[in-house]
Write a protein that holds these residues in place. Structure first.
Motif, PDB file in Angstrom:
ATOM      1  N   VAL A  62       0.835  -1.209   0.000  1.00  0.00           N
ATOM      2  CA  VAL A  62       0.000   0.000   0.000  1.00  0.00           C
ATOM      3  C   VAL A  62       0.864   1.251   0.000  1.00  0.00           C
ATOM      4  O   VAL A  62       2.015   1.236   0.451  1.00  0.00           O
ATOM      5  CB  VAL A  62      -0.949   0.036   1.227  1.00  0.00           C
ATOM      6  N   ASN A  63       0.288   2.323  -0.526  1.00  0.00           N
ATOM      7  CA  ASN A  63       0.885   3.643  -0.403  1.00  0.00           C
ATOM      8  C   ASN A  63       0.638   4.134   1.024  1.00  0.00           C
ATOM      9  O   ASN A  63      -0.512   4.317   1.430  1.00  0.00           O
ATOM     10  CB  ASN A  63       0.263   4.596  -1.429  1.00  0.00           C
ATOM     11  N   ARG A  64       1.707   4.322   1.782  1.00  0.00           N
ATOM     12  CA  ARG A  64       1.586   4.642   3.210  1.00  0.00           C
ATOM     13  C   ARG A  64       0.799   5.933   3.448  1.00  0.00           C
ATOM     14  O   ARG A  64      -0.025   6.007   4.362  1.00  0.00           O
ATOM     15  CB  ARG A  64       2.982   4.770   3.826  1.00  0.00           C
ATOM     16  N   ALA A  65       1.022   6.935   2.615  1.00  0.00           N
ATOM     17  CA  ALA A  65       0.398   8.239   2.837  1.00  0.00           C
ATOM     18  C   ALA A  65      -1.103   8.214   2.608  1.00  0.00           C
ATOM     19  O   ALA A  65      -1.831   9.047   3.137  1.00  0.00           O
ATOM     20  CB  ALA A  65       1.037   9.293   1.932  1.00  0.00           C
ATOM     21  N   ARG A  66      -1.590   7.257   1.839  1.00  0.00           N
ATOM     22  CA  ARG A  66      -3.013   7.204   1.523  1.00  0.00           C
ATOM     23  C   ARG A  66      -3.724   5.983   2.116  1.00  0.00           C
ATOM     24  O   ARG A  66      -4.916   6.037   2.395  1.00  0.00           O
ATOM     25  CB  ARG A  66      -3.215   7.220   0.002  1.00  0.00           C
ATOM     26  N   ALA A  67      -2.998   4.891   2.292  1.00  0.00           N
ATOM     27  CA  ALA A  67      -3.665   3.643   2.692  1.00  0.00           C
ATOM     28  C   ALA A  67      -2.862   2.862   3.731  1.00  0.00           C
ATOM     29  O   ALA A  67      -2.964   1.643   3.801  1.00  0.00           O
ATOM     30  CB  ALA A  67      -3.907   2.777   1.452  1.00  0.00           C
ATOM     31  N   GLY A  68      -2.102   3.585   4.542  1.00  0.00           N
ATOM     32  CA  GLY A  68      -1.275   2.909   5.533  1.00  0.00           C
ATOM     33  C   GLY A  68      -1.927   2.738   6.883  1.00  0.00           C
ATOM     34  O   GLY A  68      -1.269   2.370   7.858  1.00  0.00           O
ATOM     35  N   SER A  69      -3.232   2.951   6.966  1.00  0.00           N
ATOM     36  CA  SER A  69      -3.930   2.950   8.254  1.00  0.00           C
ATOM     37  C   SER A  69      -4.212   1.539   8.760  1.00  0.00           C
ATOM     38  O   SER A  69      -4.164   0.560   8.029  1.00  0.00           O
ATOM     39  CB  SER A  69      -5.264   3.688   8.114  1.00  0.00           C
ATOM     40  N   ASP A  70      -4.549   1.482  10.046  1.00  0.00           N
ATOM     41  CA  ASP A  70      -4.966   0.212  10.636  1.00  0.00           C
ATOM     42  C   ASP A  70      -6.251  -0.304   9.991  1.00  0.00           C
ATOM     43  O   ASP A  70      -6.474  -1.511   9.920  1.00  0.00           O
ATOM     44  CB  ASP A  70      -5.180   0.371  12.143  1.00  0.00           C
ATOM     45  N   GLY A  71      -7.096   0.627   9.520  1.00  0.00           N
ATOM     46  CA  GLY A  71      -8.344   0.208   8.889  1.00  0.00           C
ATOM     47  C   GLY A  71      -8.094  -0.625   7.646  1.00  0.00           C
ATOM     48  O   GLY A  71      -8.729  -1.669   7.439  1.00  0.00           O
ATOM     49  N   VAL A  72      -7.166  -0.186   6.799  1.00  0.00           N
ATOM     50  CA  VAL A  72      -6.820  -0.938   5.600  1.00  0.00           C
ATOM     51  C   VAL A  72      -6.123  -2.239   5.977  1.00  0.00           C
ATOM     52  O   VAL A  72      -6.431  -3.311   5.451  1.00  0.00           O
ATOM     53  CB  VAL A  72      -5.923  -0.094   4.672  1.00  0.00           C
ATOM     54  N   ARG A  73      -5.188  -2.141   6.914  1.00  0.00           N
ATOM     55  CA  ARG A  73      -4.444  -3.325   7.346  1.00  0.00           C
ATOM     56  C   ARG A  73      -5.391  -4.396   7.891  1.00  0.00           C
ATOM     57  O   ARG A  73      -5.286  -5.583   7.553  1.00  0.00           O
ATOM     58  CB  ARG A  73      -3.424  -2.933   8.417  1.00  0.00           C
ATOM     59  N   ASP A  74      -6.330  -3.979   8.724  1.00  0.00           N
ATOM     60  CA  ASP A  74      -7.254  -4.951   9.324  1.00  0.00           C
ATOM     61  C   ASP A  74      -8.189  -5.560   8.288  1.00  0.00           C
ATOM     62  O   ASP A  74      -8.478  -6.761   8.330  1.00  0.00           O
ATOM     63  CB  ASP A  74      -8.069  -4.278  10.438  1.00  0.00           C
ATOM     64  N   ALA A  75      -8.669  -4.713   7.366  1.00  0.00           N
ATOM     65  CA  ALA A  75      -9.603  -5.209   6.345  1.00  0.00           C
ATOM     66  C   ALA A  75      -8.948  -6.268   5.465  1.00  0.00           C
ATOM     67  O   ALA A  75      -9.515  -7.339   5.230  1.00  0.00           O
ATOM     68  CB  ALA A  75     -10.106  -4.040   5.491  1.00  0.00           C
ATOM     69  N   LEU A  76      -7.744  -5.988   4.998  1.00  0.00           N
ATOM     70  CA  LEU A  76      -7.060  -6.937   4.121  1.00  0.00           C
ATOM     71  C   LEU A  76      -6.485  -8.120   4.894  1.00  0.00           C
ATOM     72  O   LEU A  76      -6.362  -9.225   4.356  1.00  0.00           O
ATOM     73  CB  LEU A  76      -5.946  -6.225   3.339  1.00  0.00           C
ATOM     74  N   GLY A  77      -6.176  -7.886   6.162  1.00  0.00           N
ATOM     75  CA  GLY A  77      -5.629  -8.959   6.985  1.00  0.00           C
ATOM     76  C   GLY A  77      -6.623 -10.078   7.251  1.00  0.00           C
ATOM     77  O   GLY A  77      -6.221 -11.192   7.616  1.00  0.00           O
ATOM     78  N   ARG A  78      -7.901  -9.807   7.072  1.00  0.00           N
ATOM     79  CA  ARG A  78      -8.921 -10.844   7.293  1.00  0.00           C
ATOM     80  C   ARG A  78      -8.751 -12.004   6.315  1.00  0.00           C
ATOM     81  O   ARG A  78      -9.222 -13.111   6.567  1.00  0.00           O
ATOM     82  CB  ARG A  78     -10.322 -10.241   7.151  1.00  0.00           C
ATOM     83  N   LEU A  79      -8.075 -11.741   5.198  1.00  0.00           N
ATOM     84  CA  LEU A  79      -7.865 -12.779   4.198  1.00  0.00           C
ATOM     85  C   LEU A  79      -6.731 -13.735   4.587  1.00  0.00           C
ATOM     86  O   LEU A  79      -6.688 -14.873   4.119  1.00  0.00           O
ATOM     87  CB  LEU A  79      -7.532 -12.109   2.856  1.00  0.00           C
ATOM     88  N   ASN A  80      -5.846 -13.283   5.476  1.00  0.00           N
ATOM     89  CA  ASN A  80      -4.607 -14.017   5.724  1.00  0.00           C
ATOM     90  C   ASN A  80      -4.793 -15.405   6.313  1.00  0.00           C
ATOM     91  O   ASN A  80      -4.060 -16.336   5.976  1.00  0.00           O
ATOM     92  CB  ASN A  80      -3.682 -13.206   6.639  1.00  0.00           C
ATOM     93  N   THR A  81      -5.738 -15.556   7.222  1.00  0.00           N
ATOM     94  CA  THR A  81      -5.910 -16.859   7.862  1.00  0.00           C
ATOM     95  C   THR A  81      -6.815 -17.784   7.053  1.00  0.00           C
ATOM     96  O   THR A  81      -7.005 -18.936   7.433  1.00  0.00           O
ATOM     97  CB  THR A  81      -6.511 -16.689   9.270  1.00  0.00           C
ATOM     98  N   VAL A  82      -7.334 -17.285   5.949  1.00  0.00           N
ATOM     99  CA  VAL A  82      -8.321 -18.038   5.166  1.00  0.00           C
ATOM    100  C   VAL A  82      -7.767 -18.502   3.825  1.00  0.00           C
ATOM    101  O   VAL A  82      -7.811 -19.683   3.487  1.00  0.00           O
ATOM    102  CB  VAL A  82      -9.581 -17.178   4.945  1.00  0.00           C
ATOM    103  N   LEU A  83      -7.232 -17.571   3.041  1.00  0.00           N
ATOM    104  CA  LEU A  83      -6.846 -17.860   1.662  1.00  0.00           C
ATOM    105  C   LEU A  83      -5.621 -18.777   1.606  1.00  0.00           C
ATOM    106  O   LEU A  83      -4.568 -18.465   2.172  1.00  0.00           O
ATOM    107  CB  LEU A  83      -6.541 -16.560   0.922  1.00  0.00           C
ATOM    108  N   THR A  84      -5.745 -19.886   0.900  1.00  0.00           N
ATOM    109  CA  THR A  84      -4.648 -20.838   0.739  1.00  0.00           C
ATOM    110  C   THR A  84      -4.210 -20.903  -0.724  1.00  0.00           C
ATOM    111  O   THR A  84      -4.902 -20.401  -1.620  1.00  0.00           O
ATOM    112  CB  THR A  84      -5.063 -22.244   1.187  1.00  0.00           C
TER     113      THR A  84
END
Length: 319
Positions: A262-284
């Motif tokens: 992500v571009n830190r200045a525009r999308a480096g927030s916890d909101g973006v991190r948390d939203a995309l992180g939901r995929l990490n434990t699922v997608l194989t």
């Protein structure tokens, strides 16, 4: 996501990206956003590299971000030389990438084409190098999940059964002469013929230059002209050719795990991190291969496949 609005913004984005292609992105010295607090723009542009898997990942990112309250558009840019500078400048906010490949690409950009590779089979080492290279460019690399799309080697299922092969080590111990269907560069690349010989003791008698995972290459193994083909771990068509992957049990291949950048200045927030992180434990890796198959073989739309998958995993509501 409004289709009309998305199309207009994508068209505008393509014009901007075309201009970006003539530059190398903002200079490192002028990137004030590197030390600025992470941004949280509510309107985000997601980049896709234009192939099926990247389209699927971009669609999933968009759906997860919309679920978290963001407005998103997707733009397809097939050339990394164009979309990476656009990511630095904020014309693109999020892209799906592959850890080792992107680390080596940024390293070559920073230190020259002859720079020693920094991607490795070890994920932690690769991520450390990648984040160190990305940060000065105003980019944040989010955590990798379980899915990995890396080089892989497949043989005919009948061949594997006849010689009791499950791993590349098994093939090395079998002392069989192997013609390998792959790209021209396989002769020299350390992950390909030289690595197979050095790491596994496989007797590569010839490299048949039919490309990486192409139909022609897989057909050559299917009909016995070649014994093995270079493909990827998310190749969805192996069953169609009666092929099976041999496990890379000694970890010859680099750690090309899927990572959002992500571009830190525009999308480096916890909101973006948390939203995309939901995929990490699922997608194989297997999930990605299955979705690739649905698009490439069943001719389903990437957005439909992505939505169905996320709904099935209860990451977004049905509707």
């Amino acid at each position: 996501m409004s289709l009309l609005n998305g199309a207009c913004r994508a068209l505008a984005g393509l014009v901007l990206l075309a201009a970006t292609a003539c530059t190398s992105g903002p200079s490192l010295e002028n990137q004030g956003e590197v030390t600025a607090p992470p941004g949280d723009s509510k309107e985000l542009t997601i980049g896709s590299a234009g192939f099926t898997e990247s389209d699927l990942l971009a669609q999933m990112y968009a759906l997860l971000l919309e679920r978290a309250g963001y407005s998103t558009d997707i733009i397809s840019v097939t050339n990394r030389e164009i979309y990476e500078p656009a990511l630095e400048s904020g014309q693109i906010d999020v892209v799906p990438e592959y850890a080792a490949t992107f680390a080596d690409w940024l390293n070559a950009k920073a230190n020259g084409a002859d720079a020693a590779p920094v991607g490795s089979p070890d994920l932690a080492t690769t991520m450390k190098a990648l984040r160190a290279l990305a940060a000065p460019r105003g980019l944040t690399v989010l955590d990798p999940g379980r899915a990995v799309d890396q080089n892989a080697f497949a043989v005919a299922a009948s061949y594997a059964k006849k010689h009791d092969l499950k791993t590349l080590s098994d093939l090395g111990r079998a002392n069989l002469p192997v013609r390998l269907a792959a790209g021209d560069e396989c002769v020299q690349r350390p992950y390909c013929a030289p690595g197979l010989e050095k790491t596994y003791g496989i007797d590569i008698v010839a490299v048949d230059p039919k490309g990486v995972g192409t139909t022609q290459a897989k057909q050559a193994v299917q009909n016995g002209q070649d014994q093995m083909v270079l493909t990827t771990t998310t190749d969805a068509t192996l069953d169609e050719f009666g092929l099976v992957l041999l496990a890379d049990d000694k970890k010859l291949q680099n750690a090309d795990y899927v990572v959002p950048v992500v571009n830190r200045a525009r999308a480096g927030s916890d909101g973006v991190r948390d939203a995309l992180g939901r995929l990490n434990t699922v997608l194989t890796t297997a999930d990605l291969a299955s979705m690739n198959e649905q698009v490439d073989s069943w001719r389903r739309l990437p957005e439909d496949v992505a939505r169905t998958y996320l709904e099935s995993k209860k990451l977004i509501p049905k509707g």
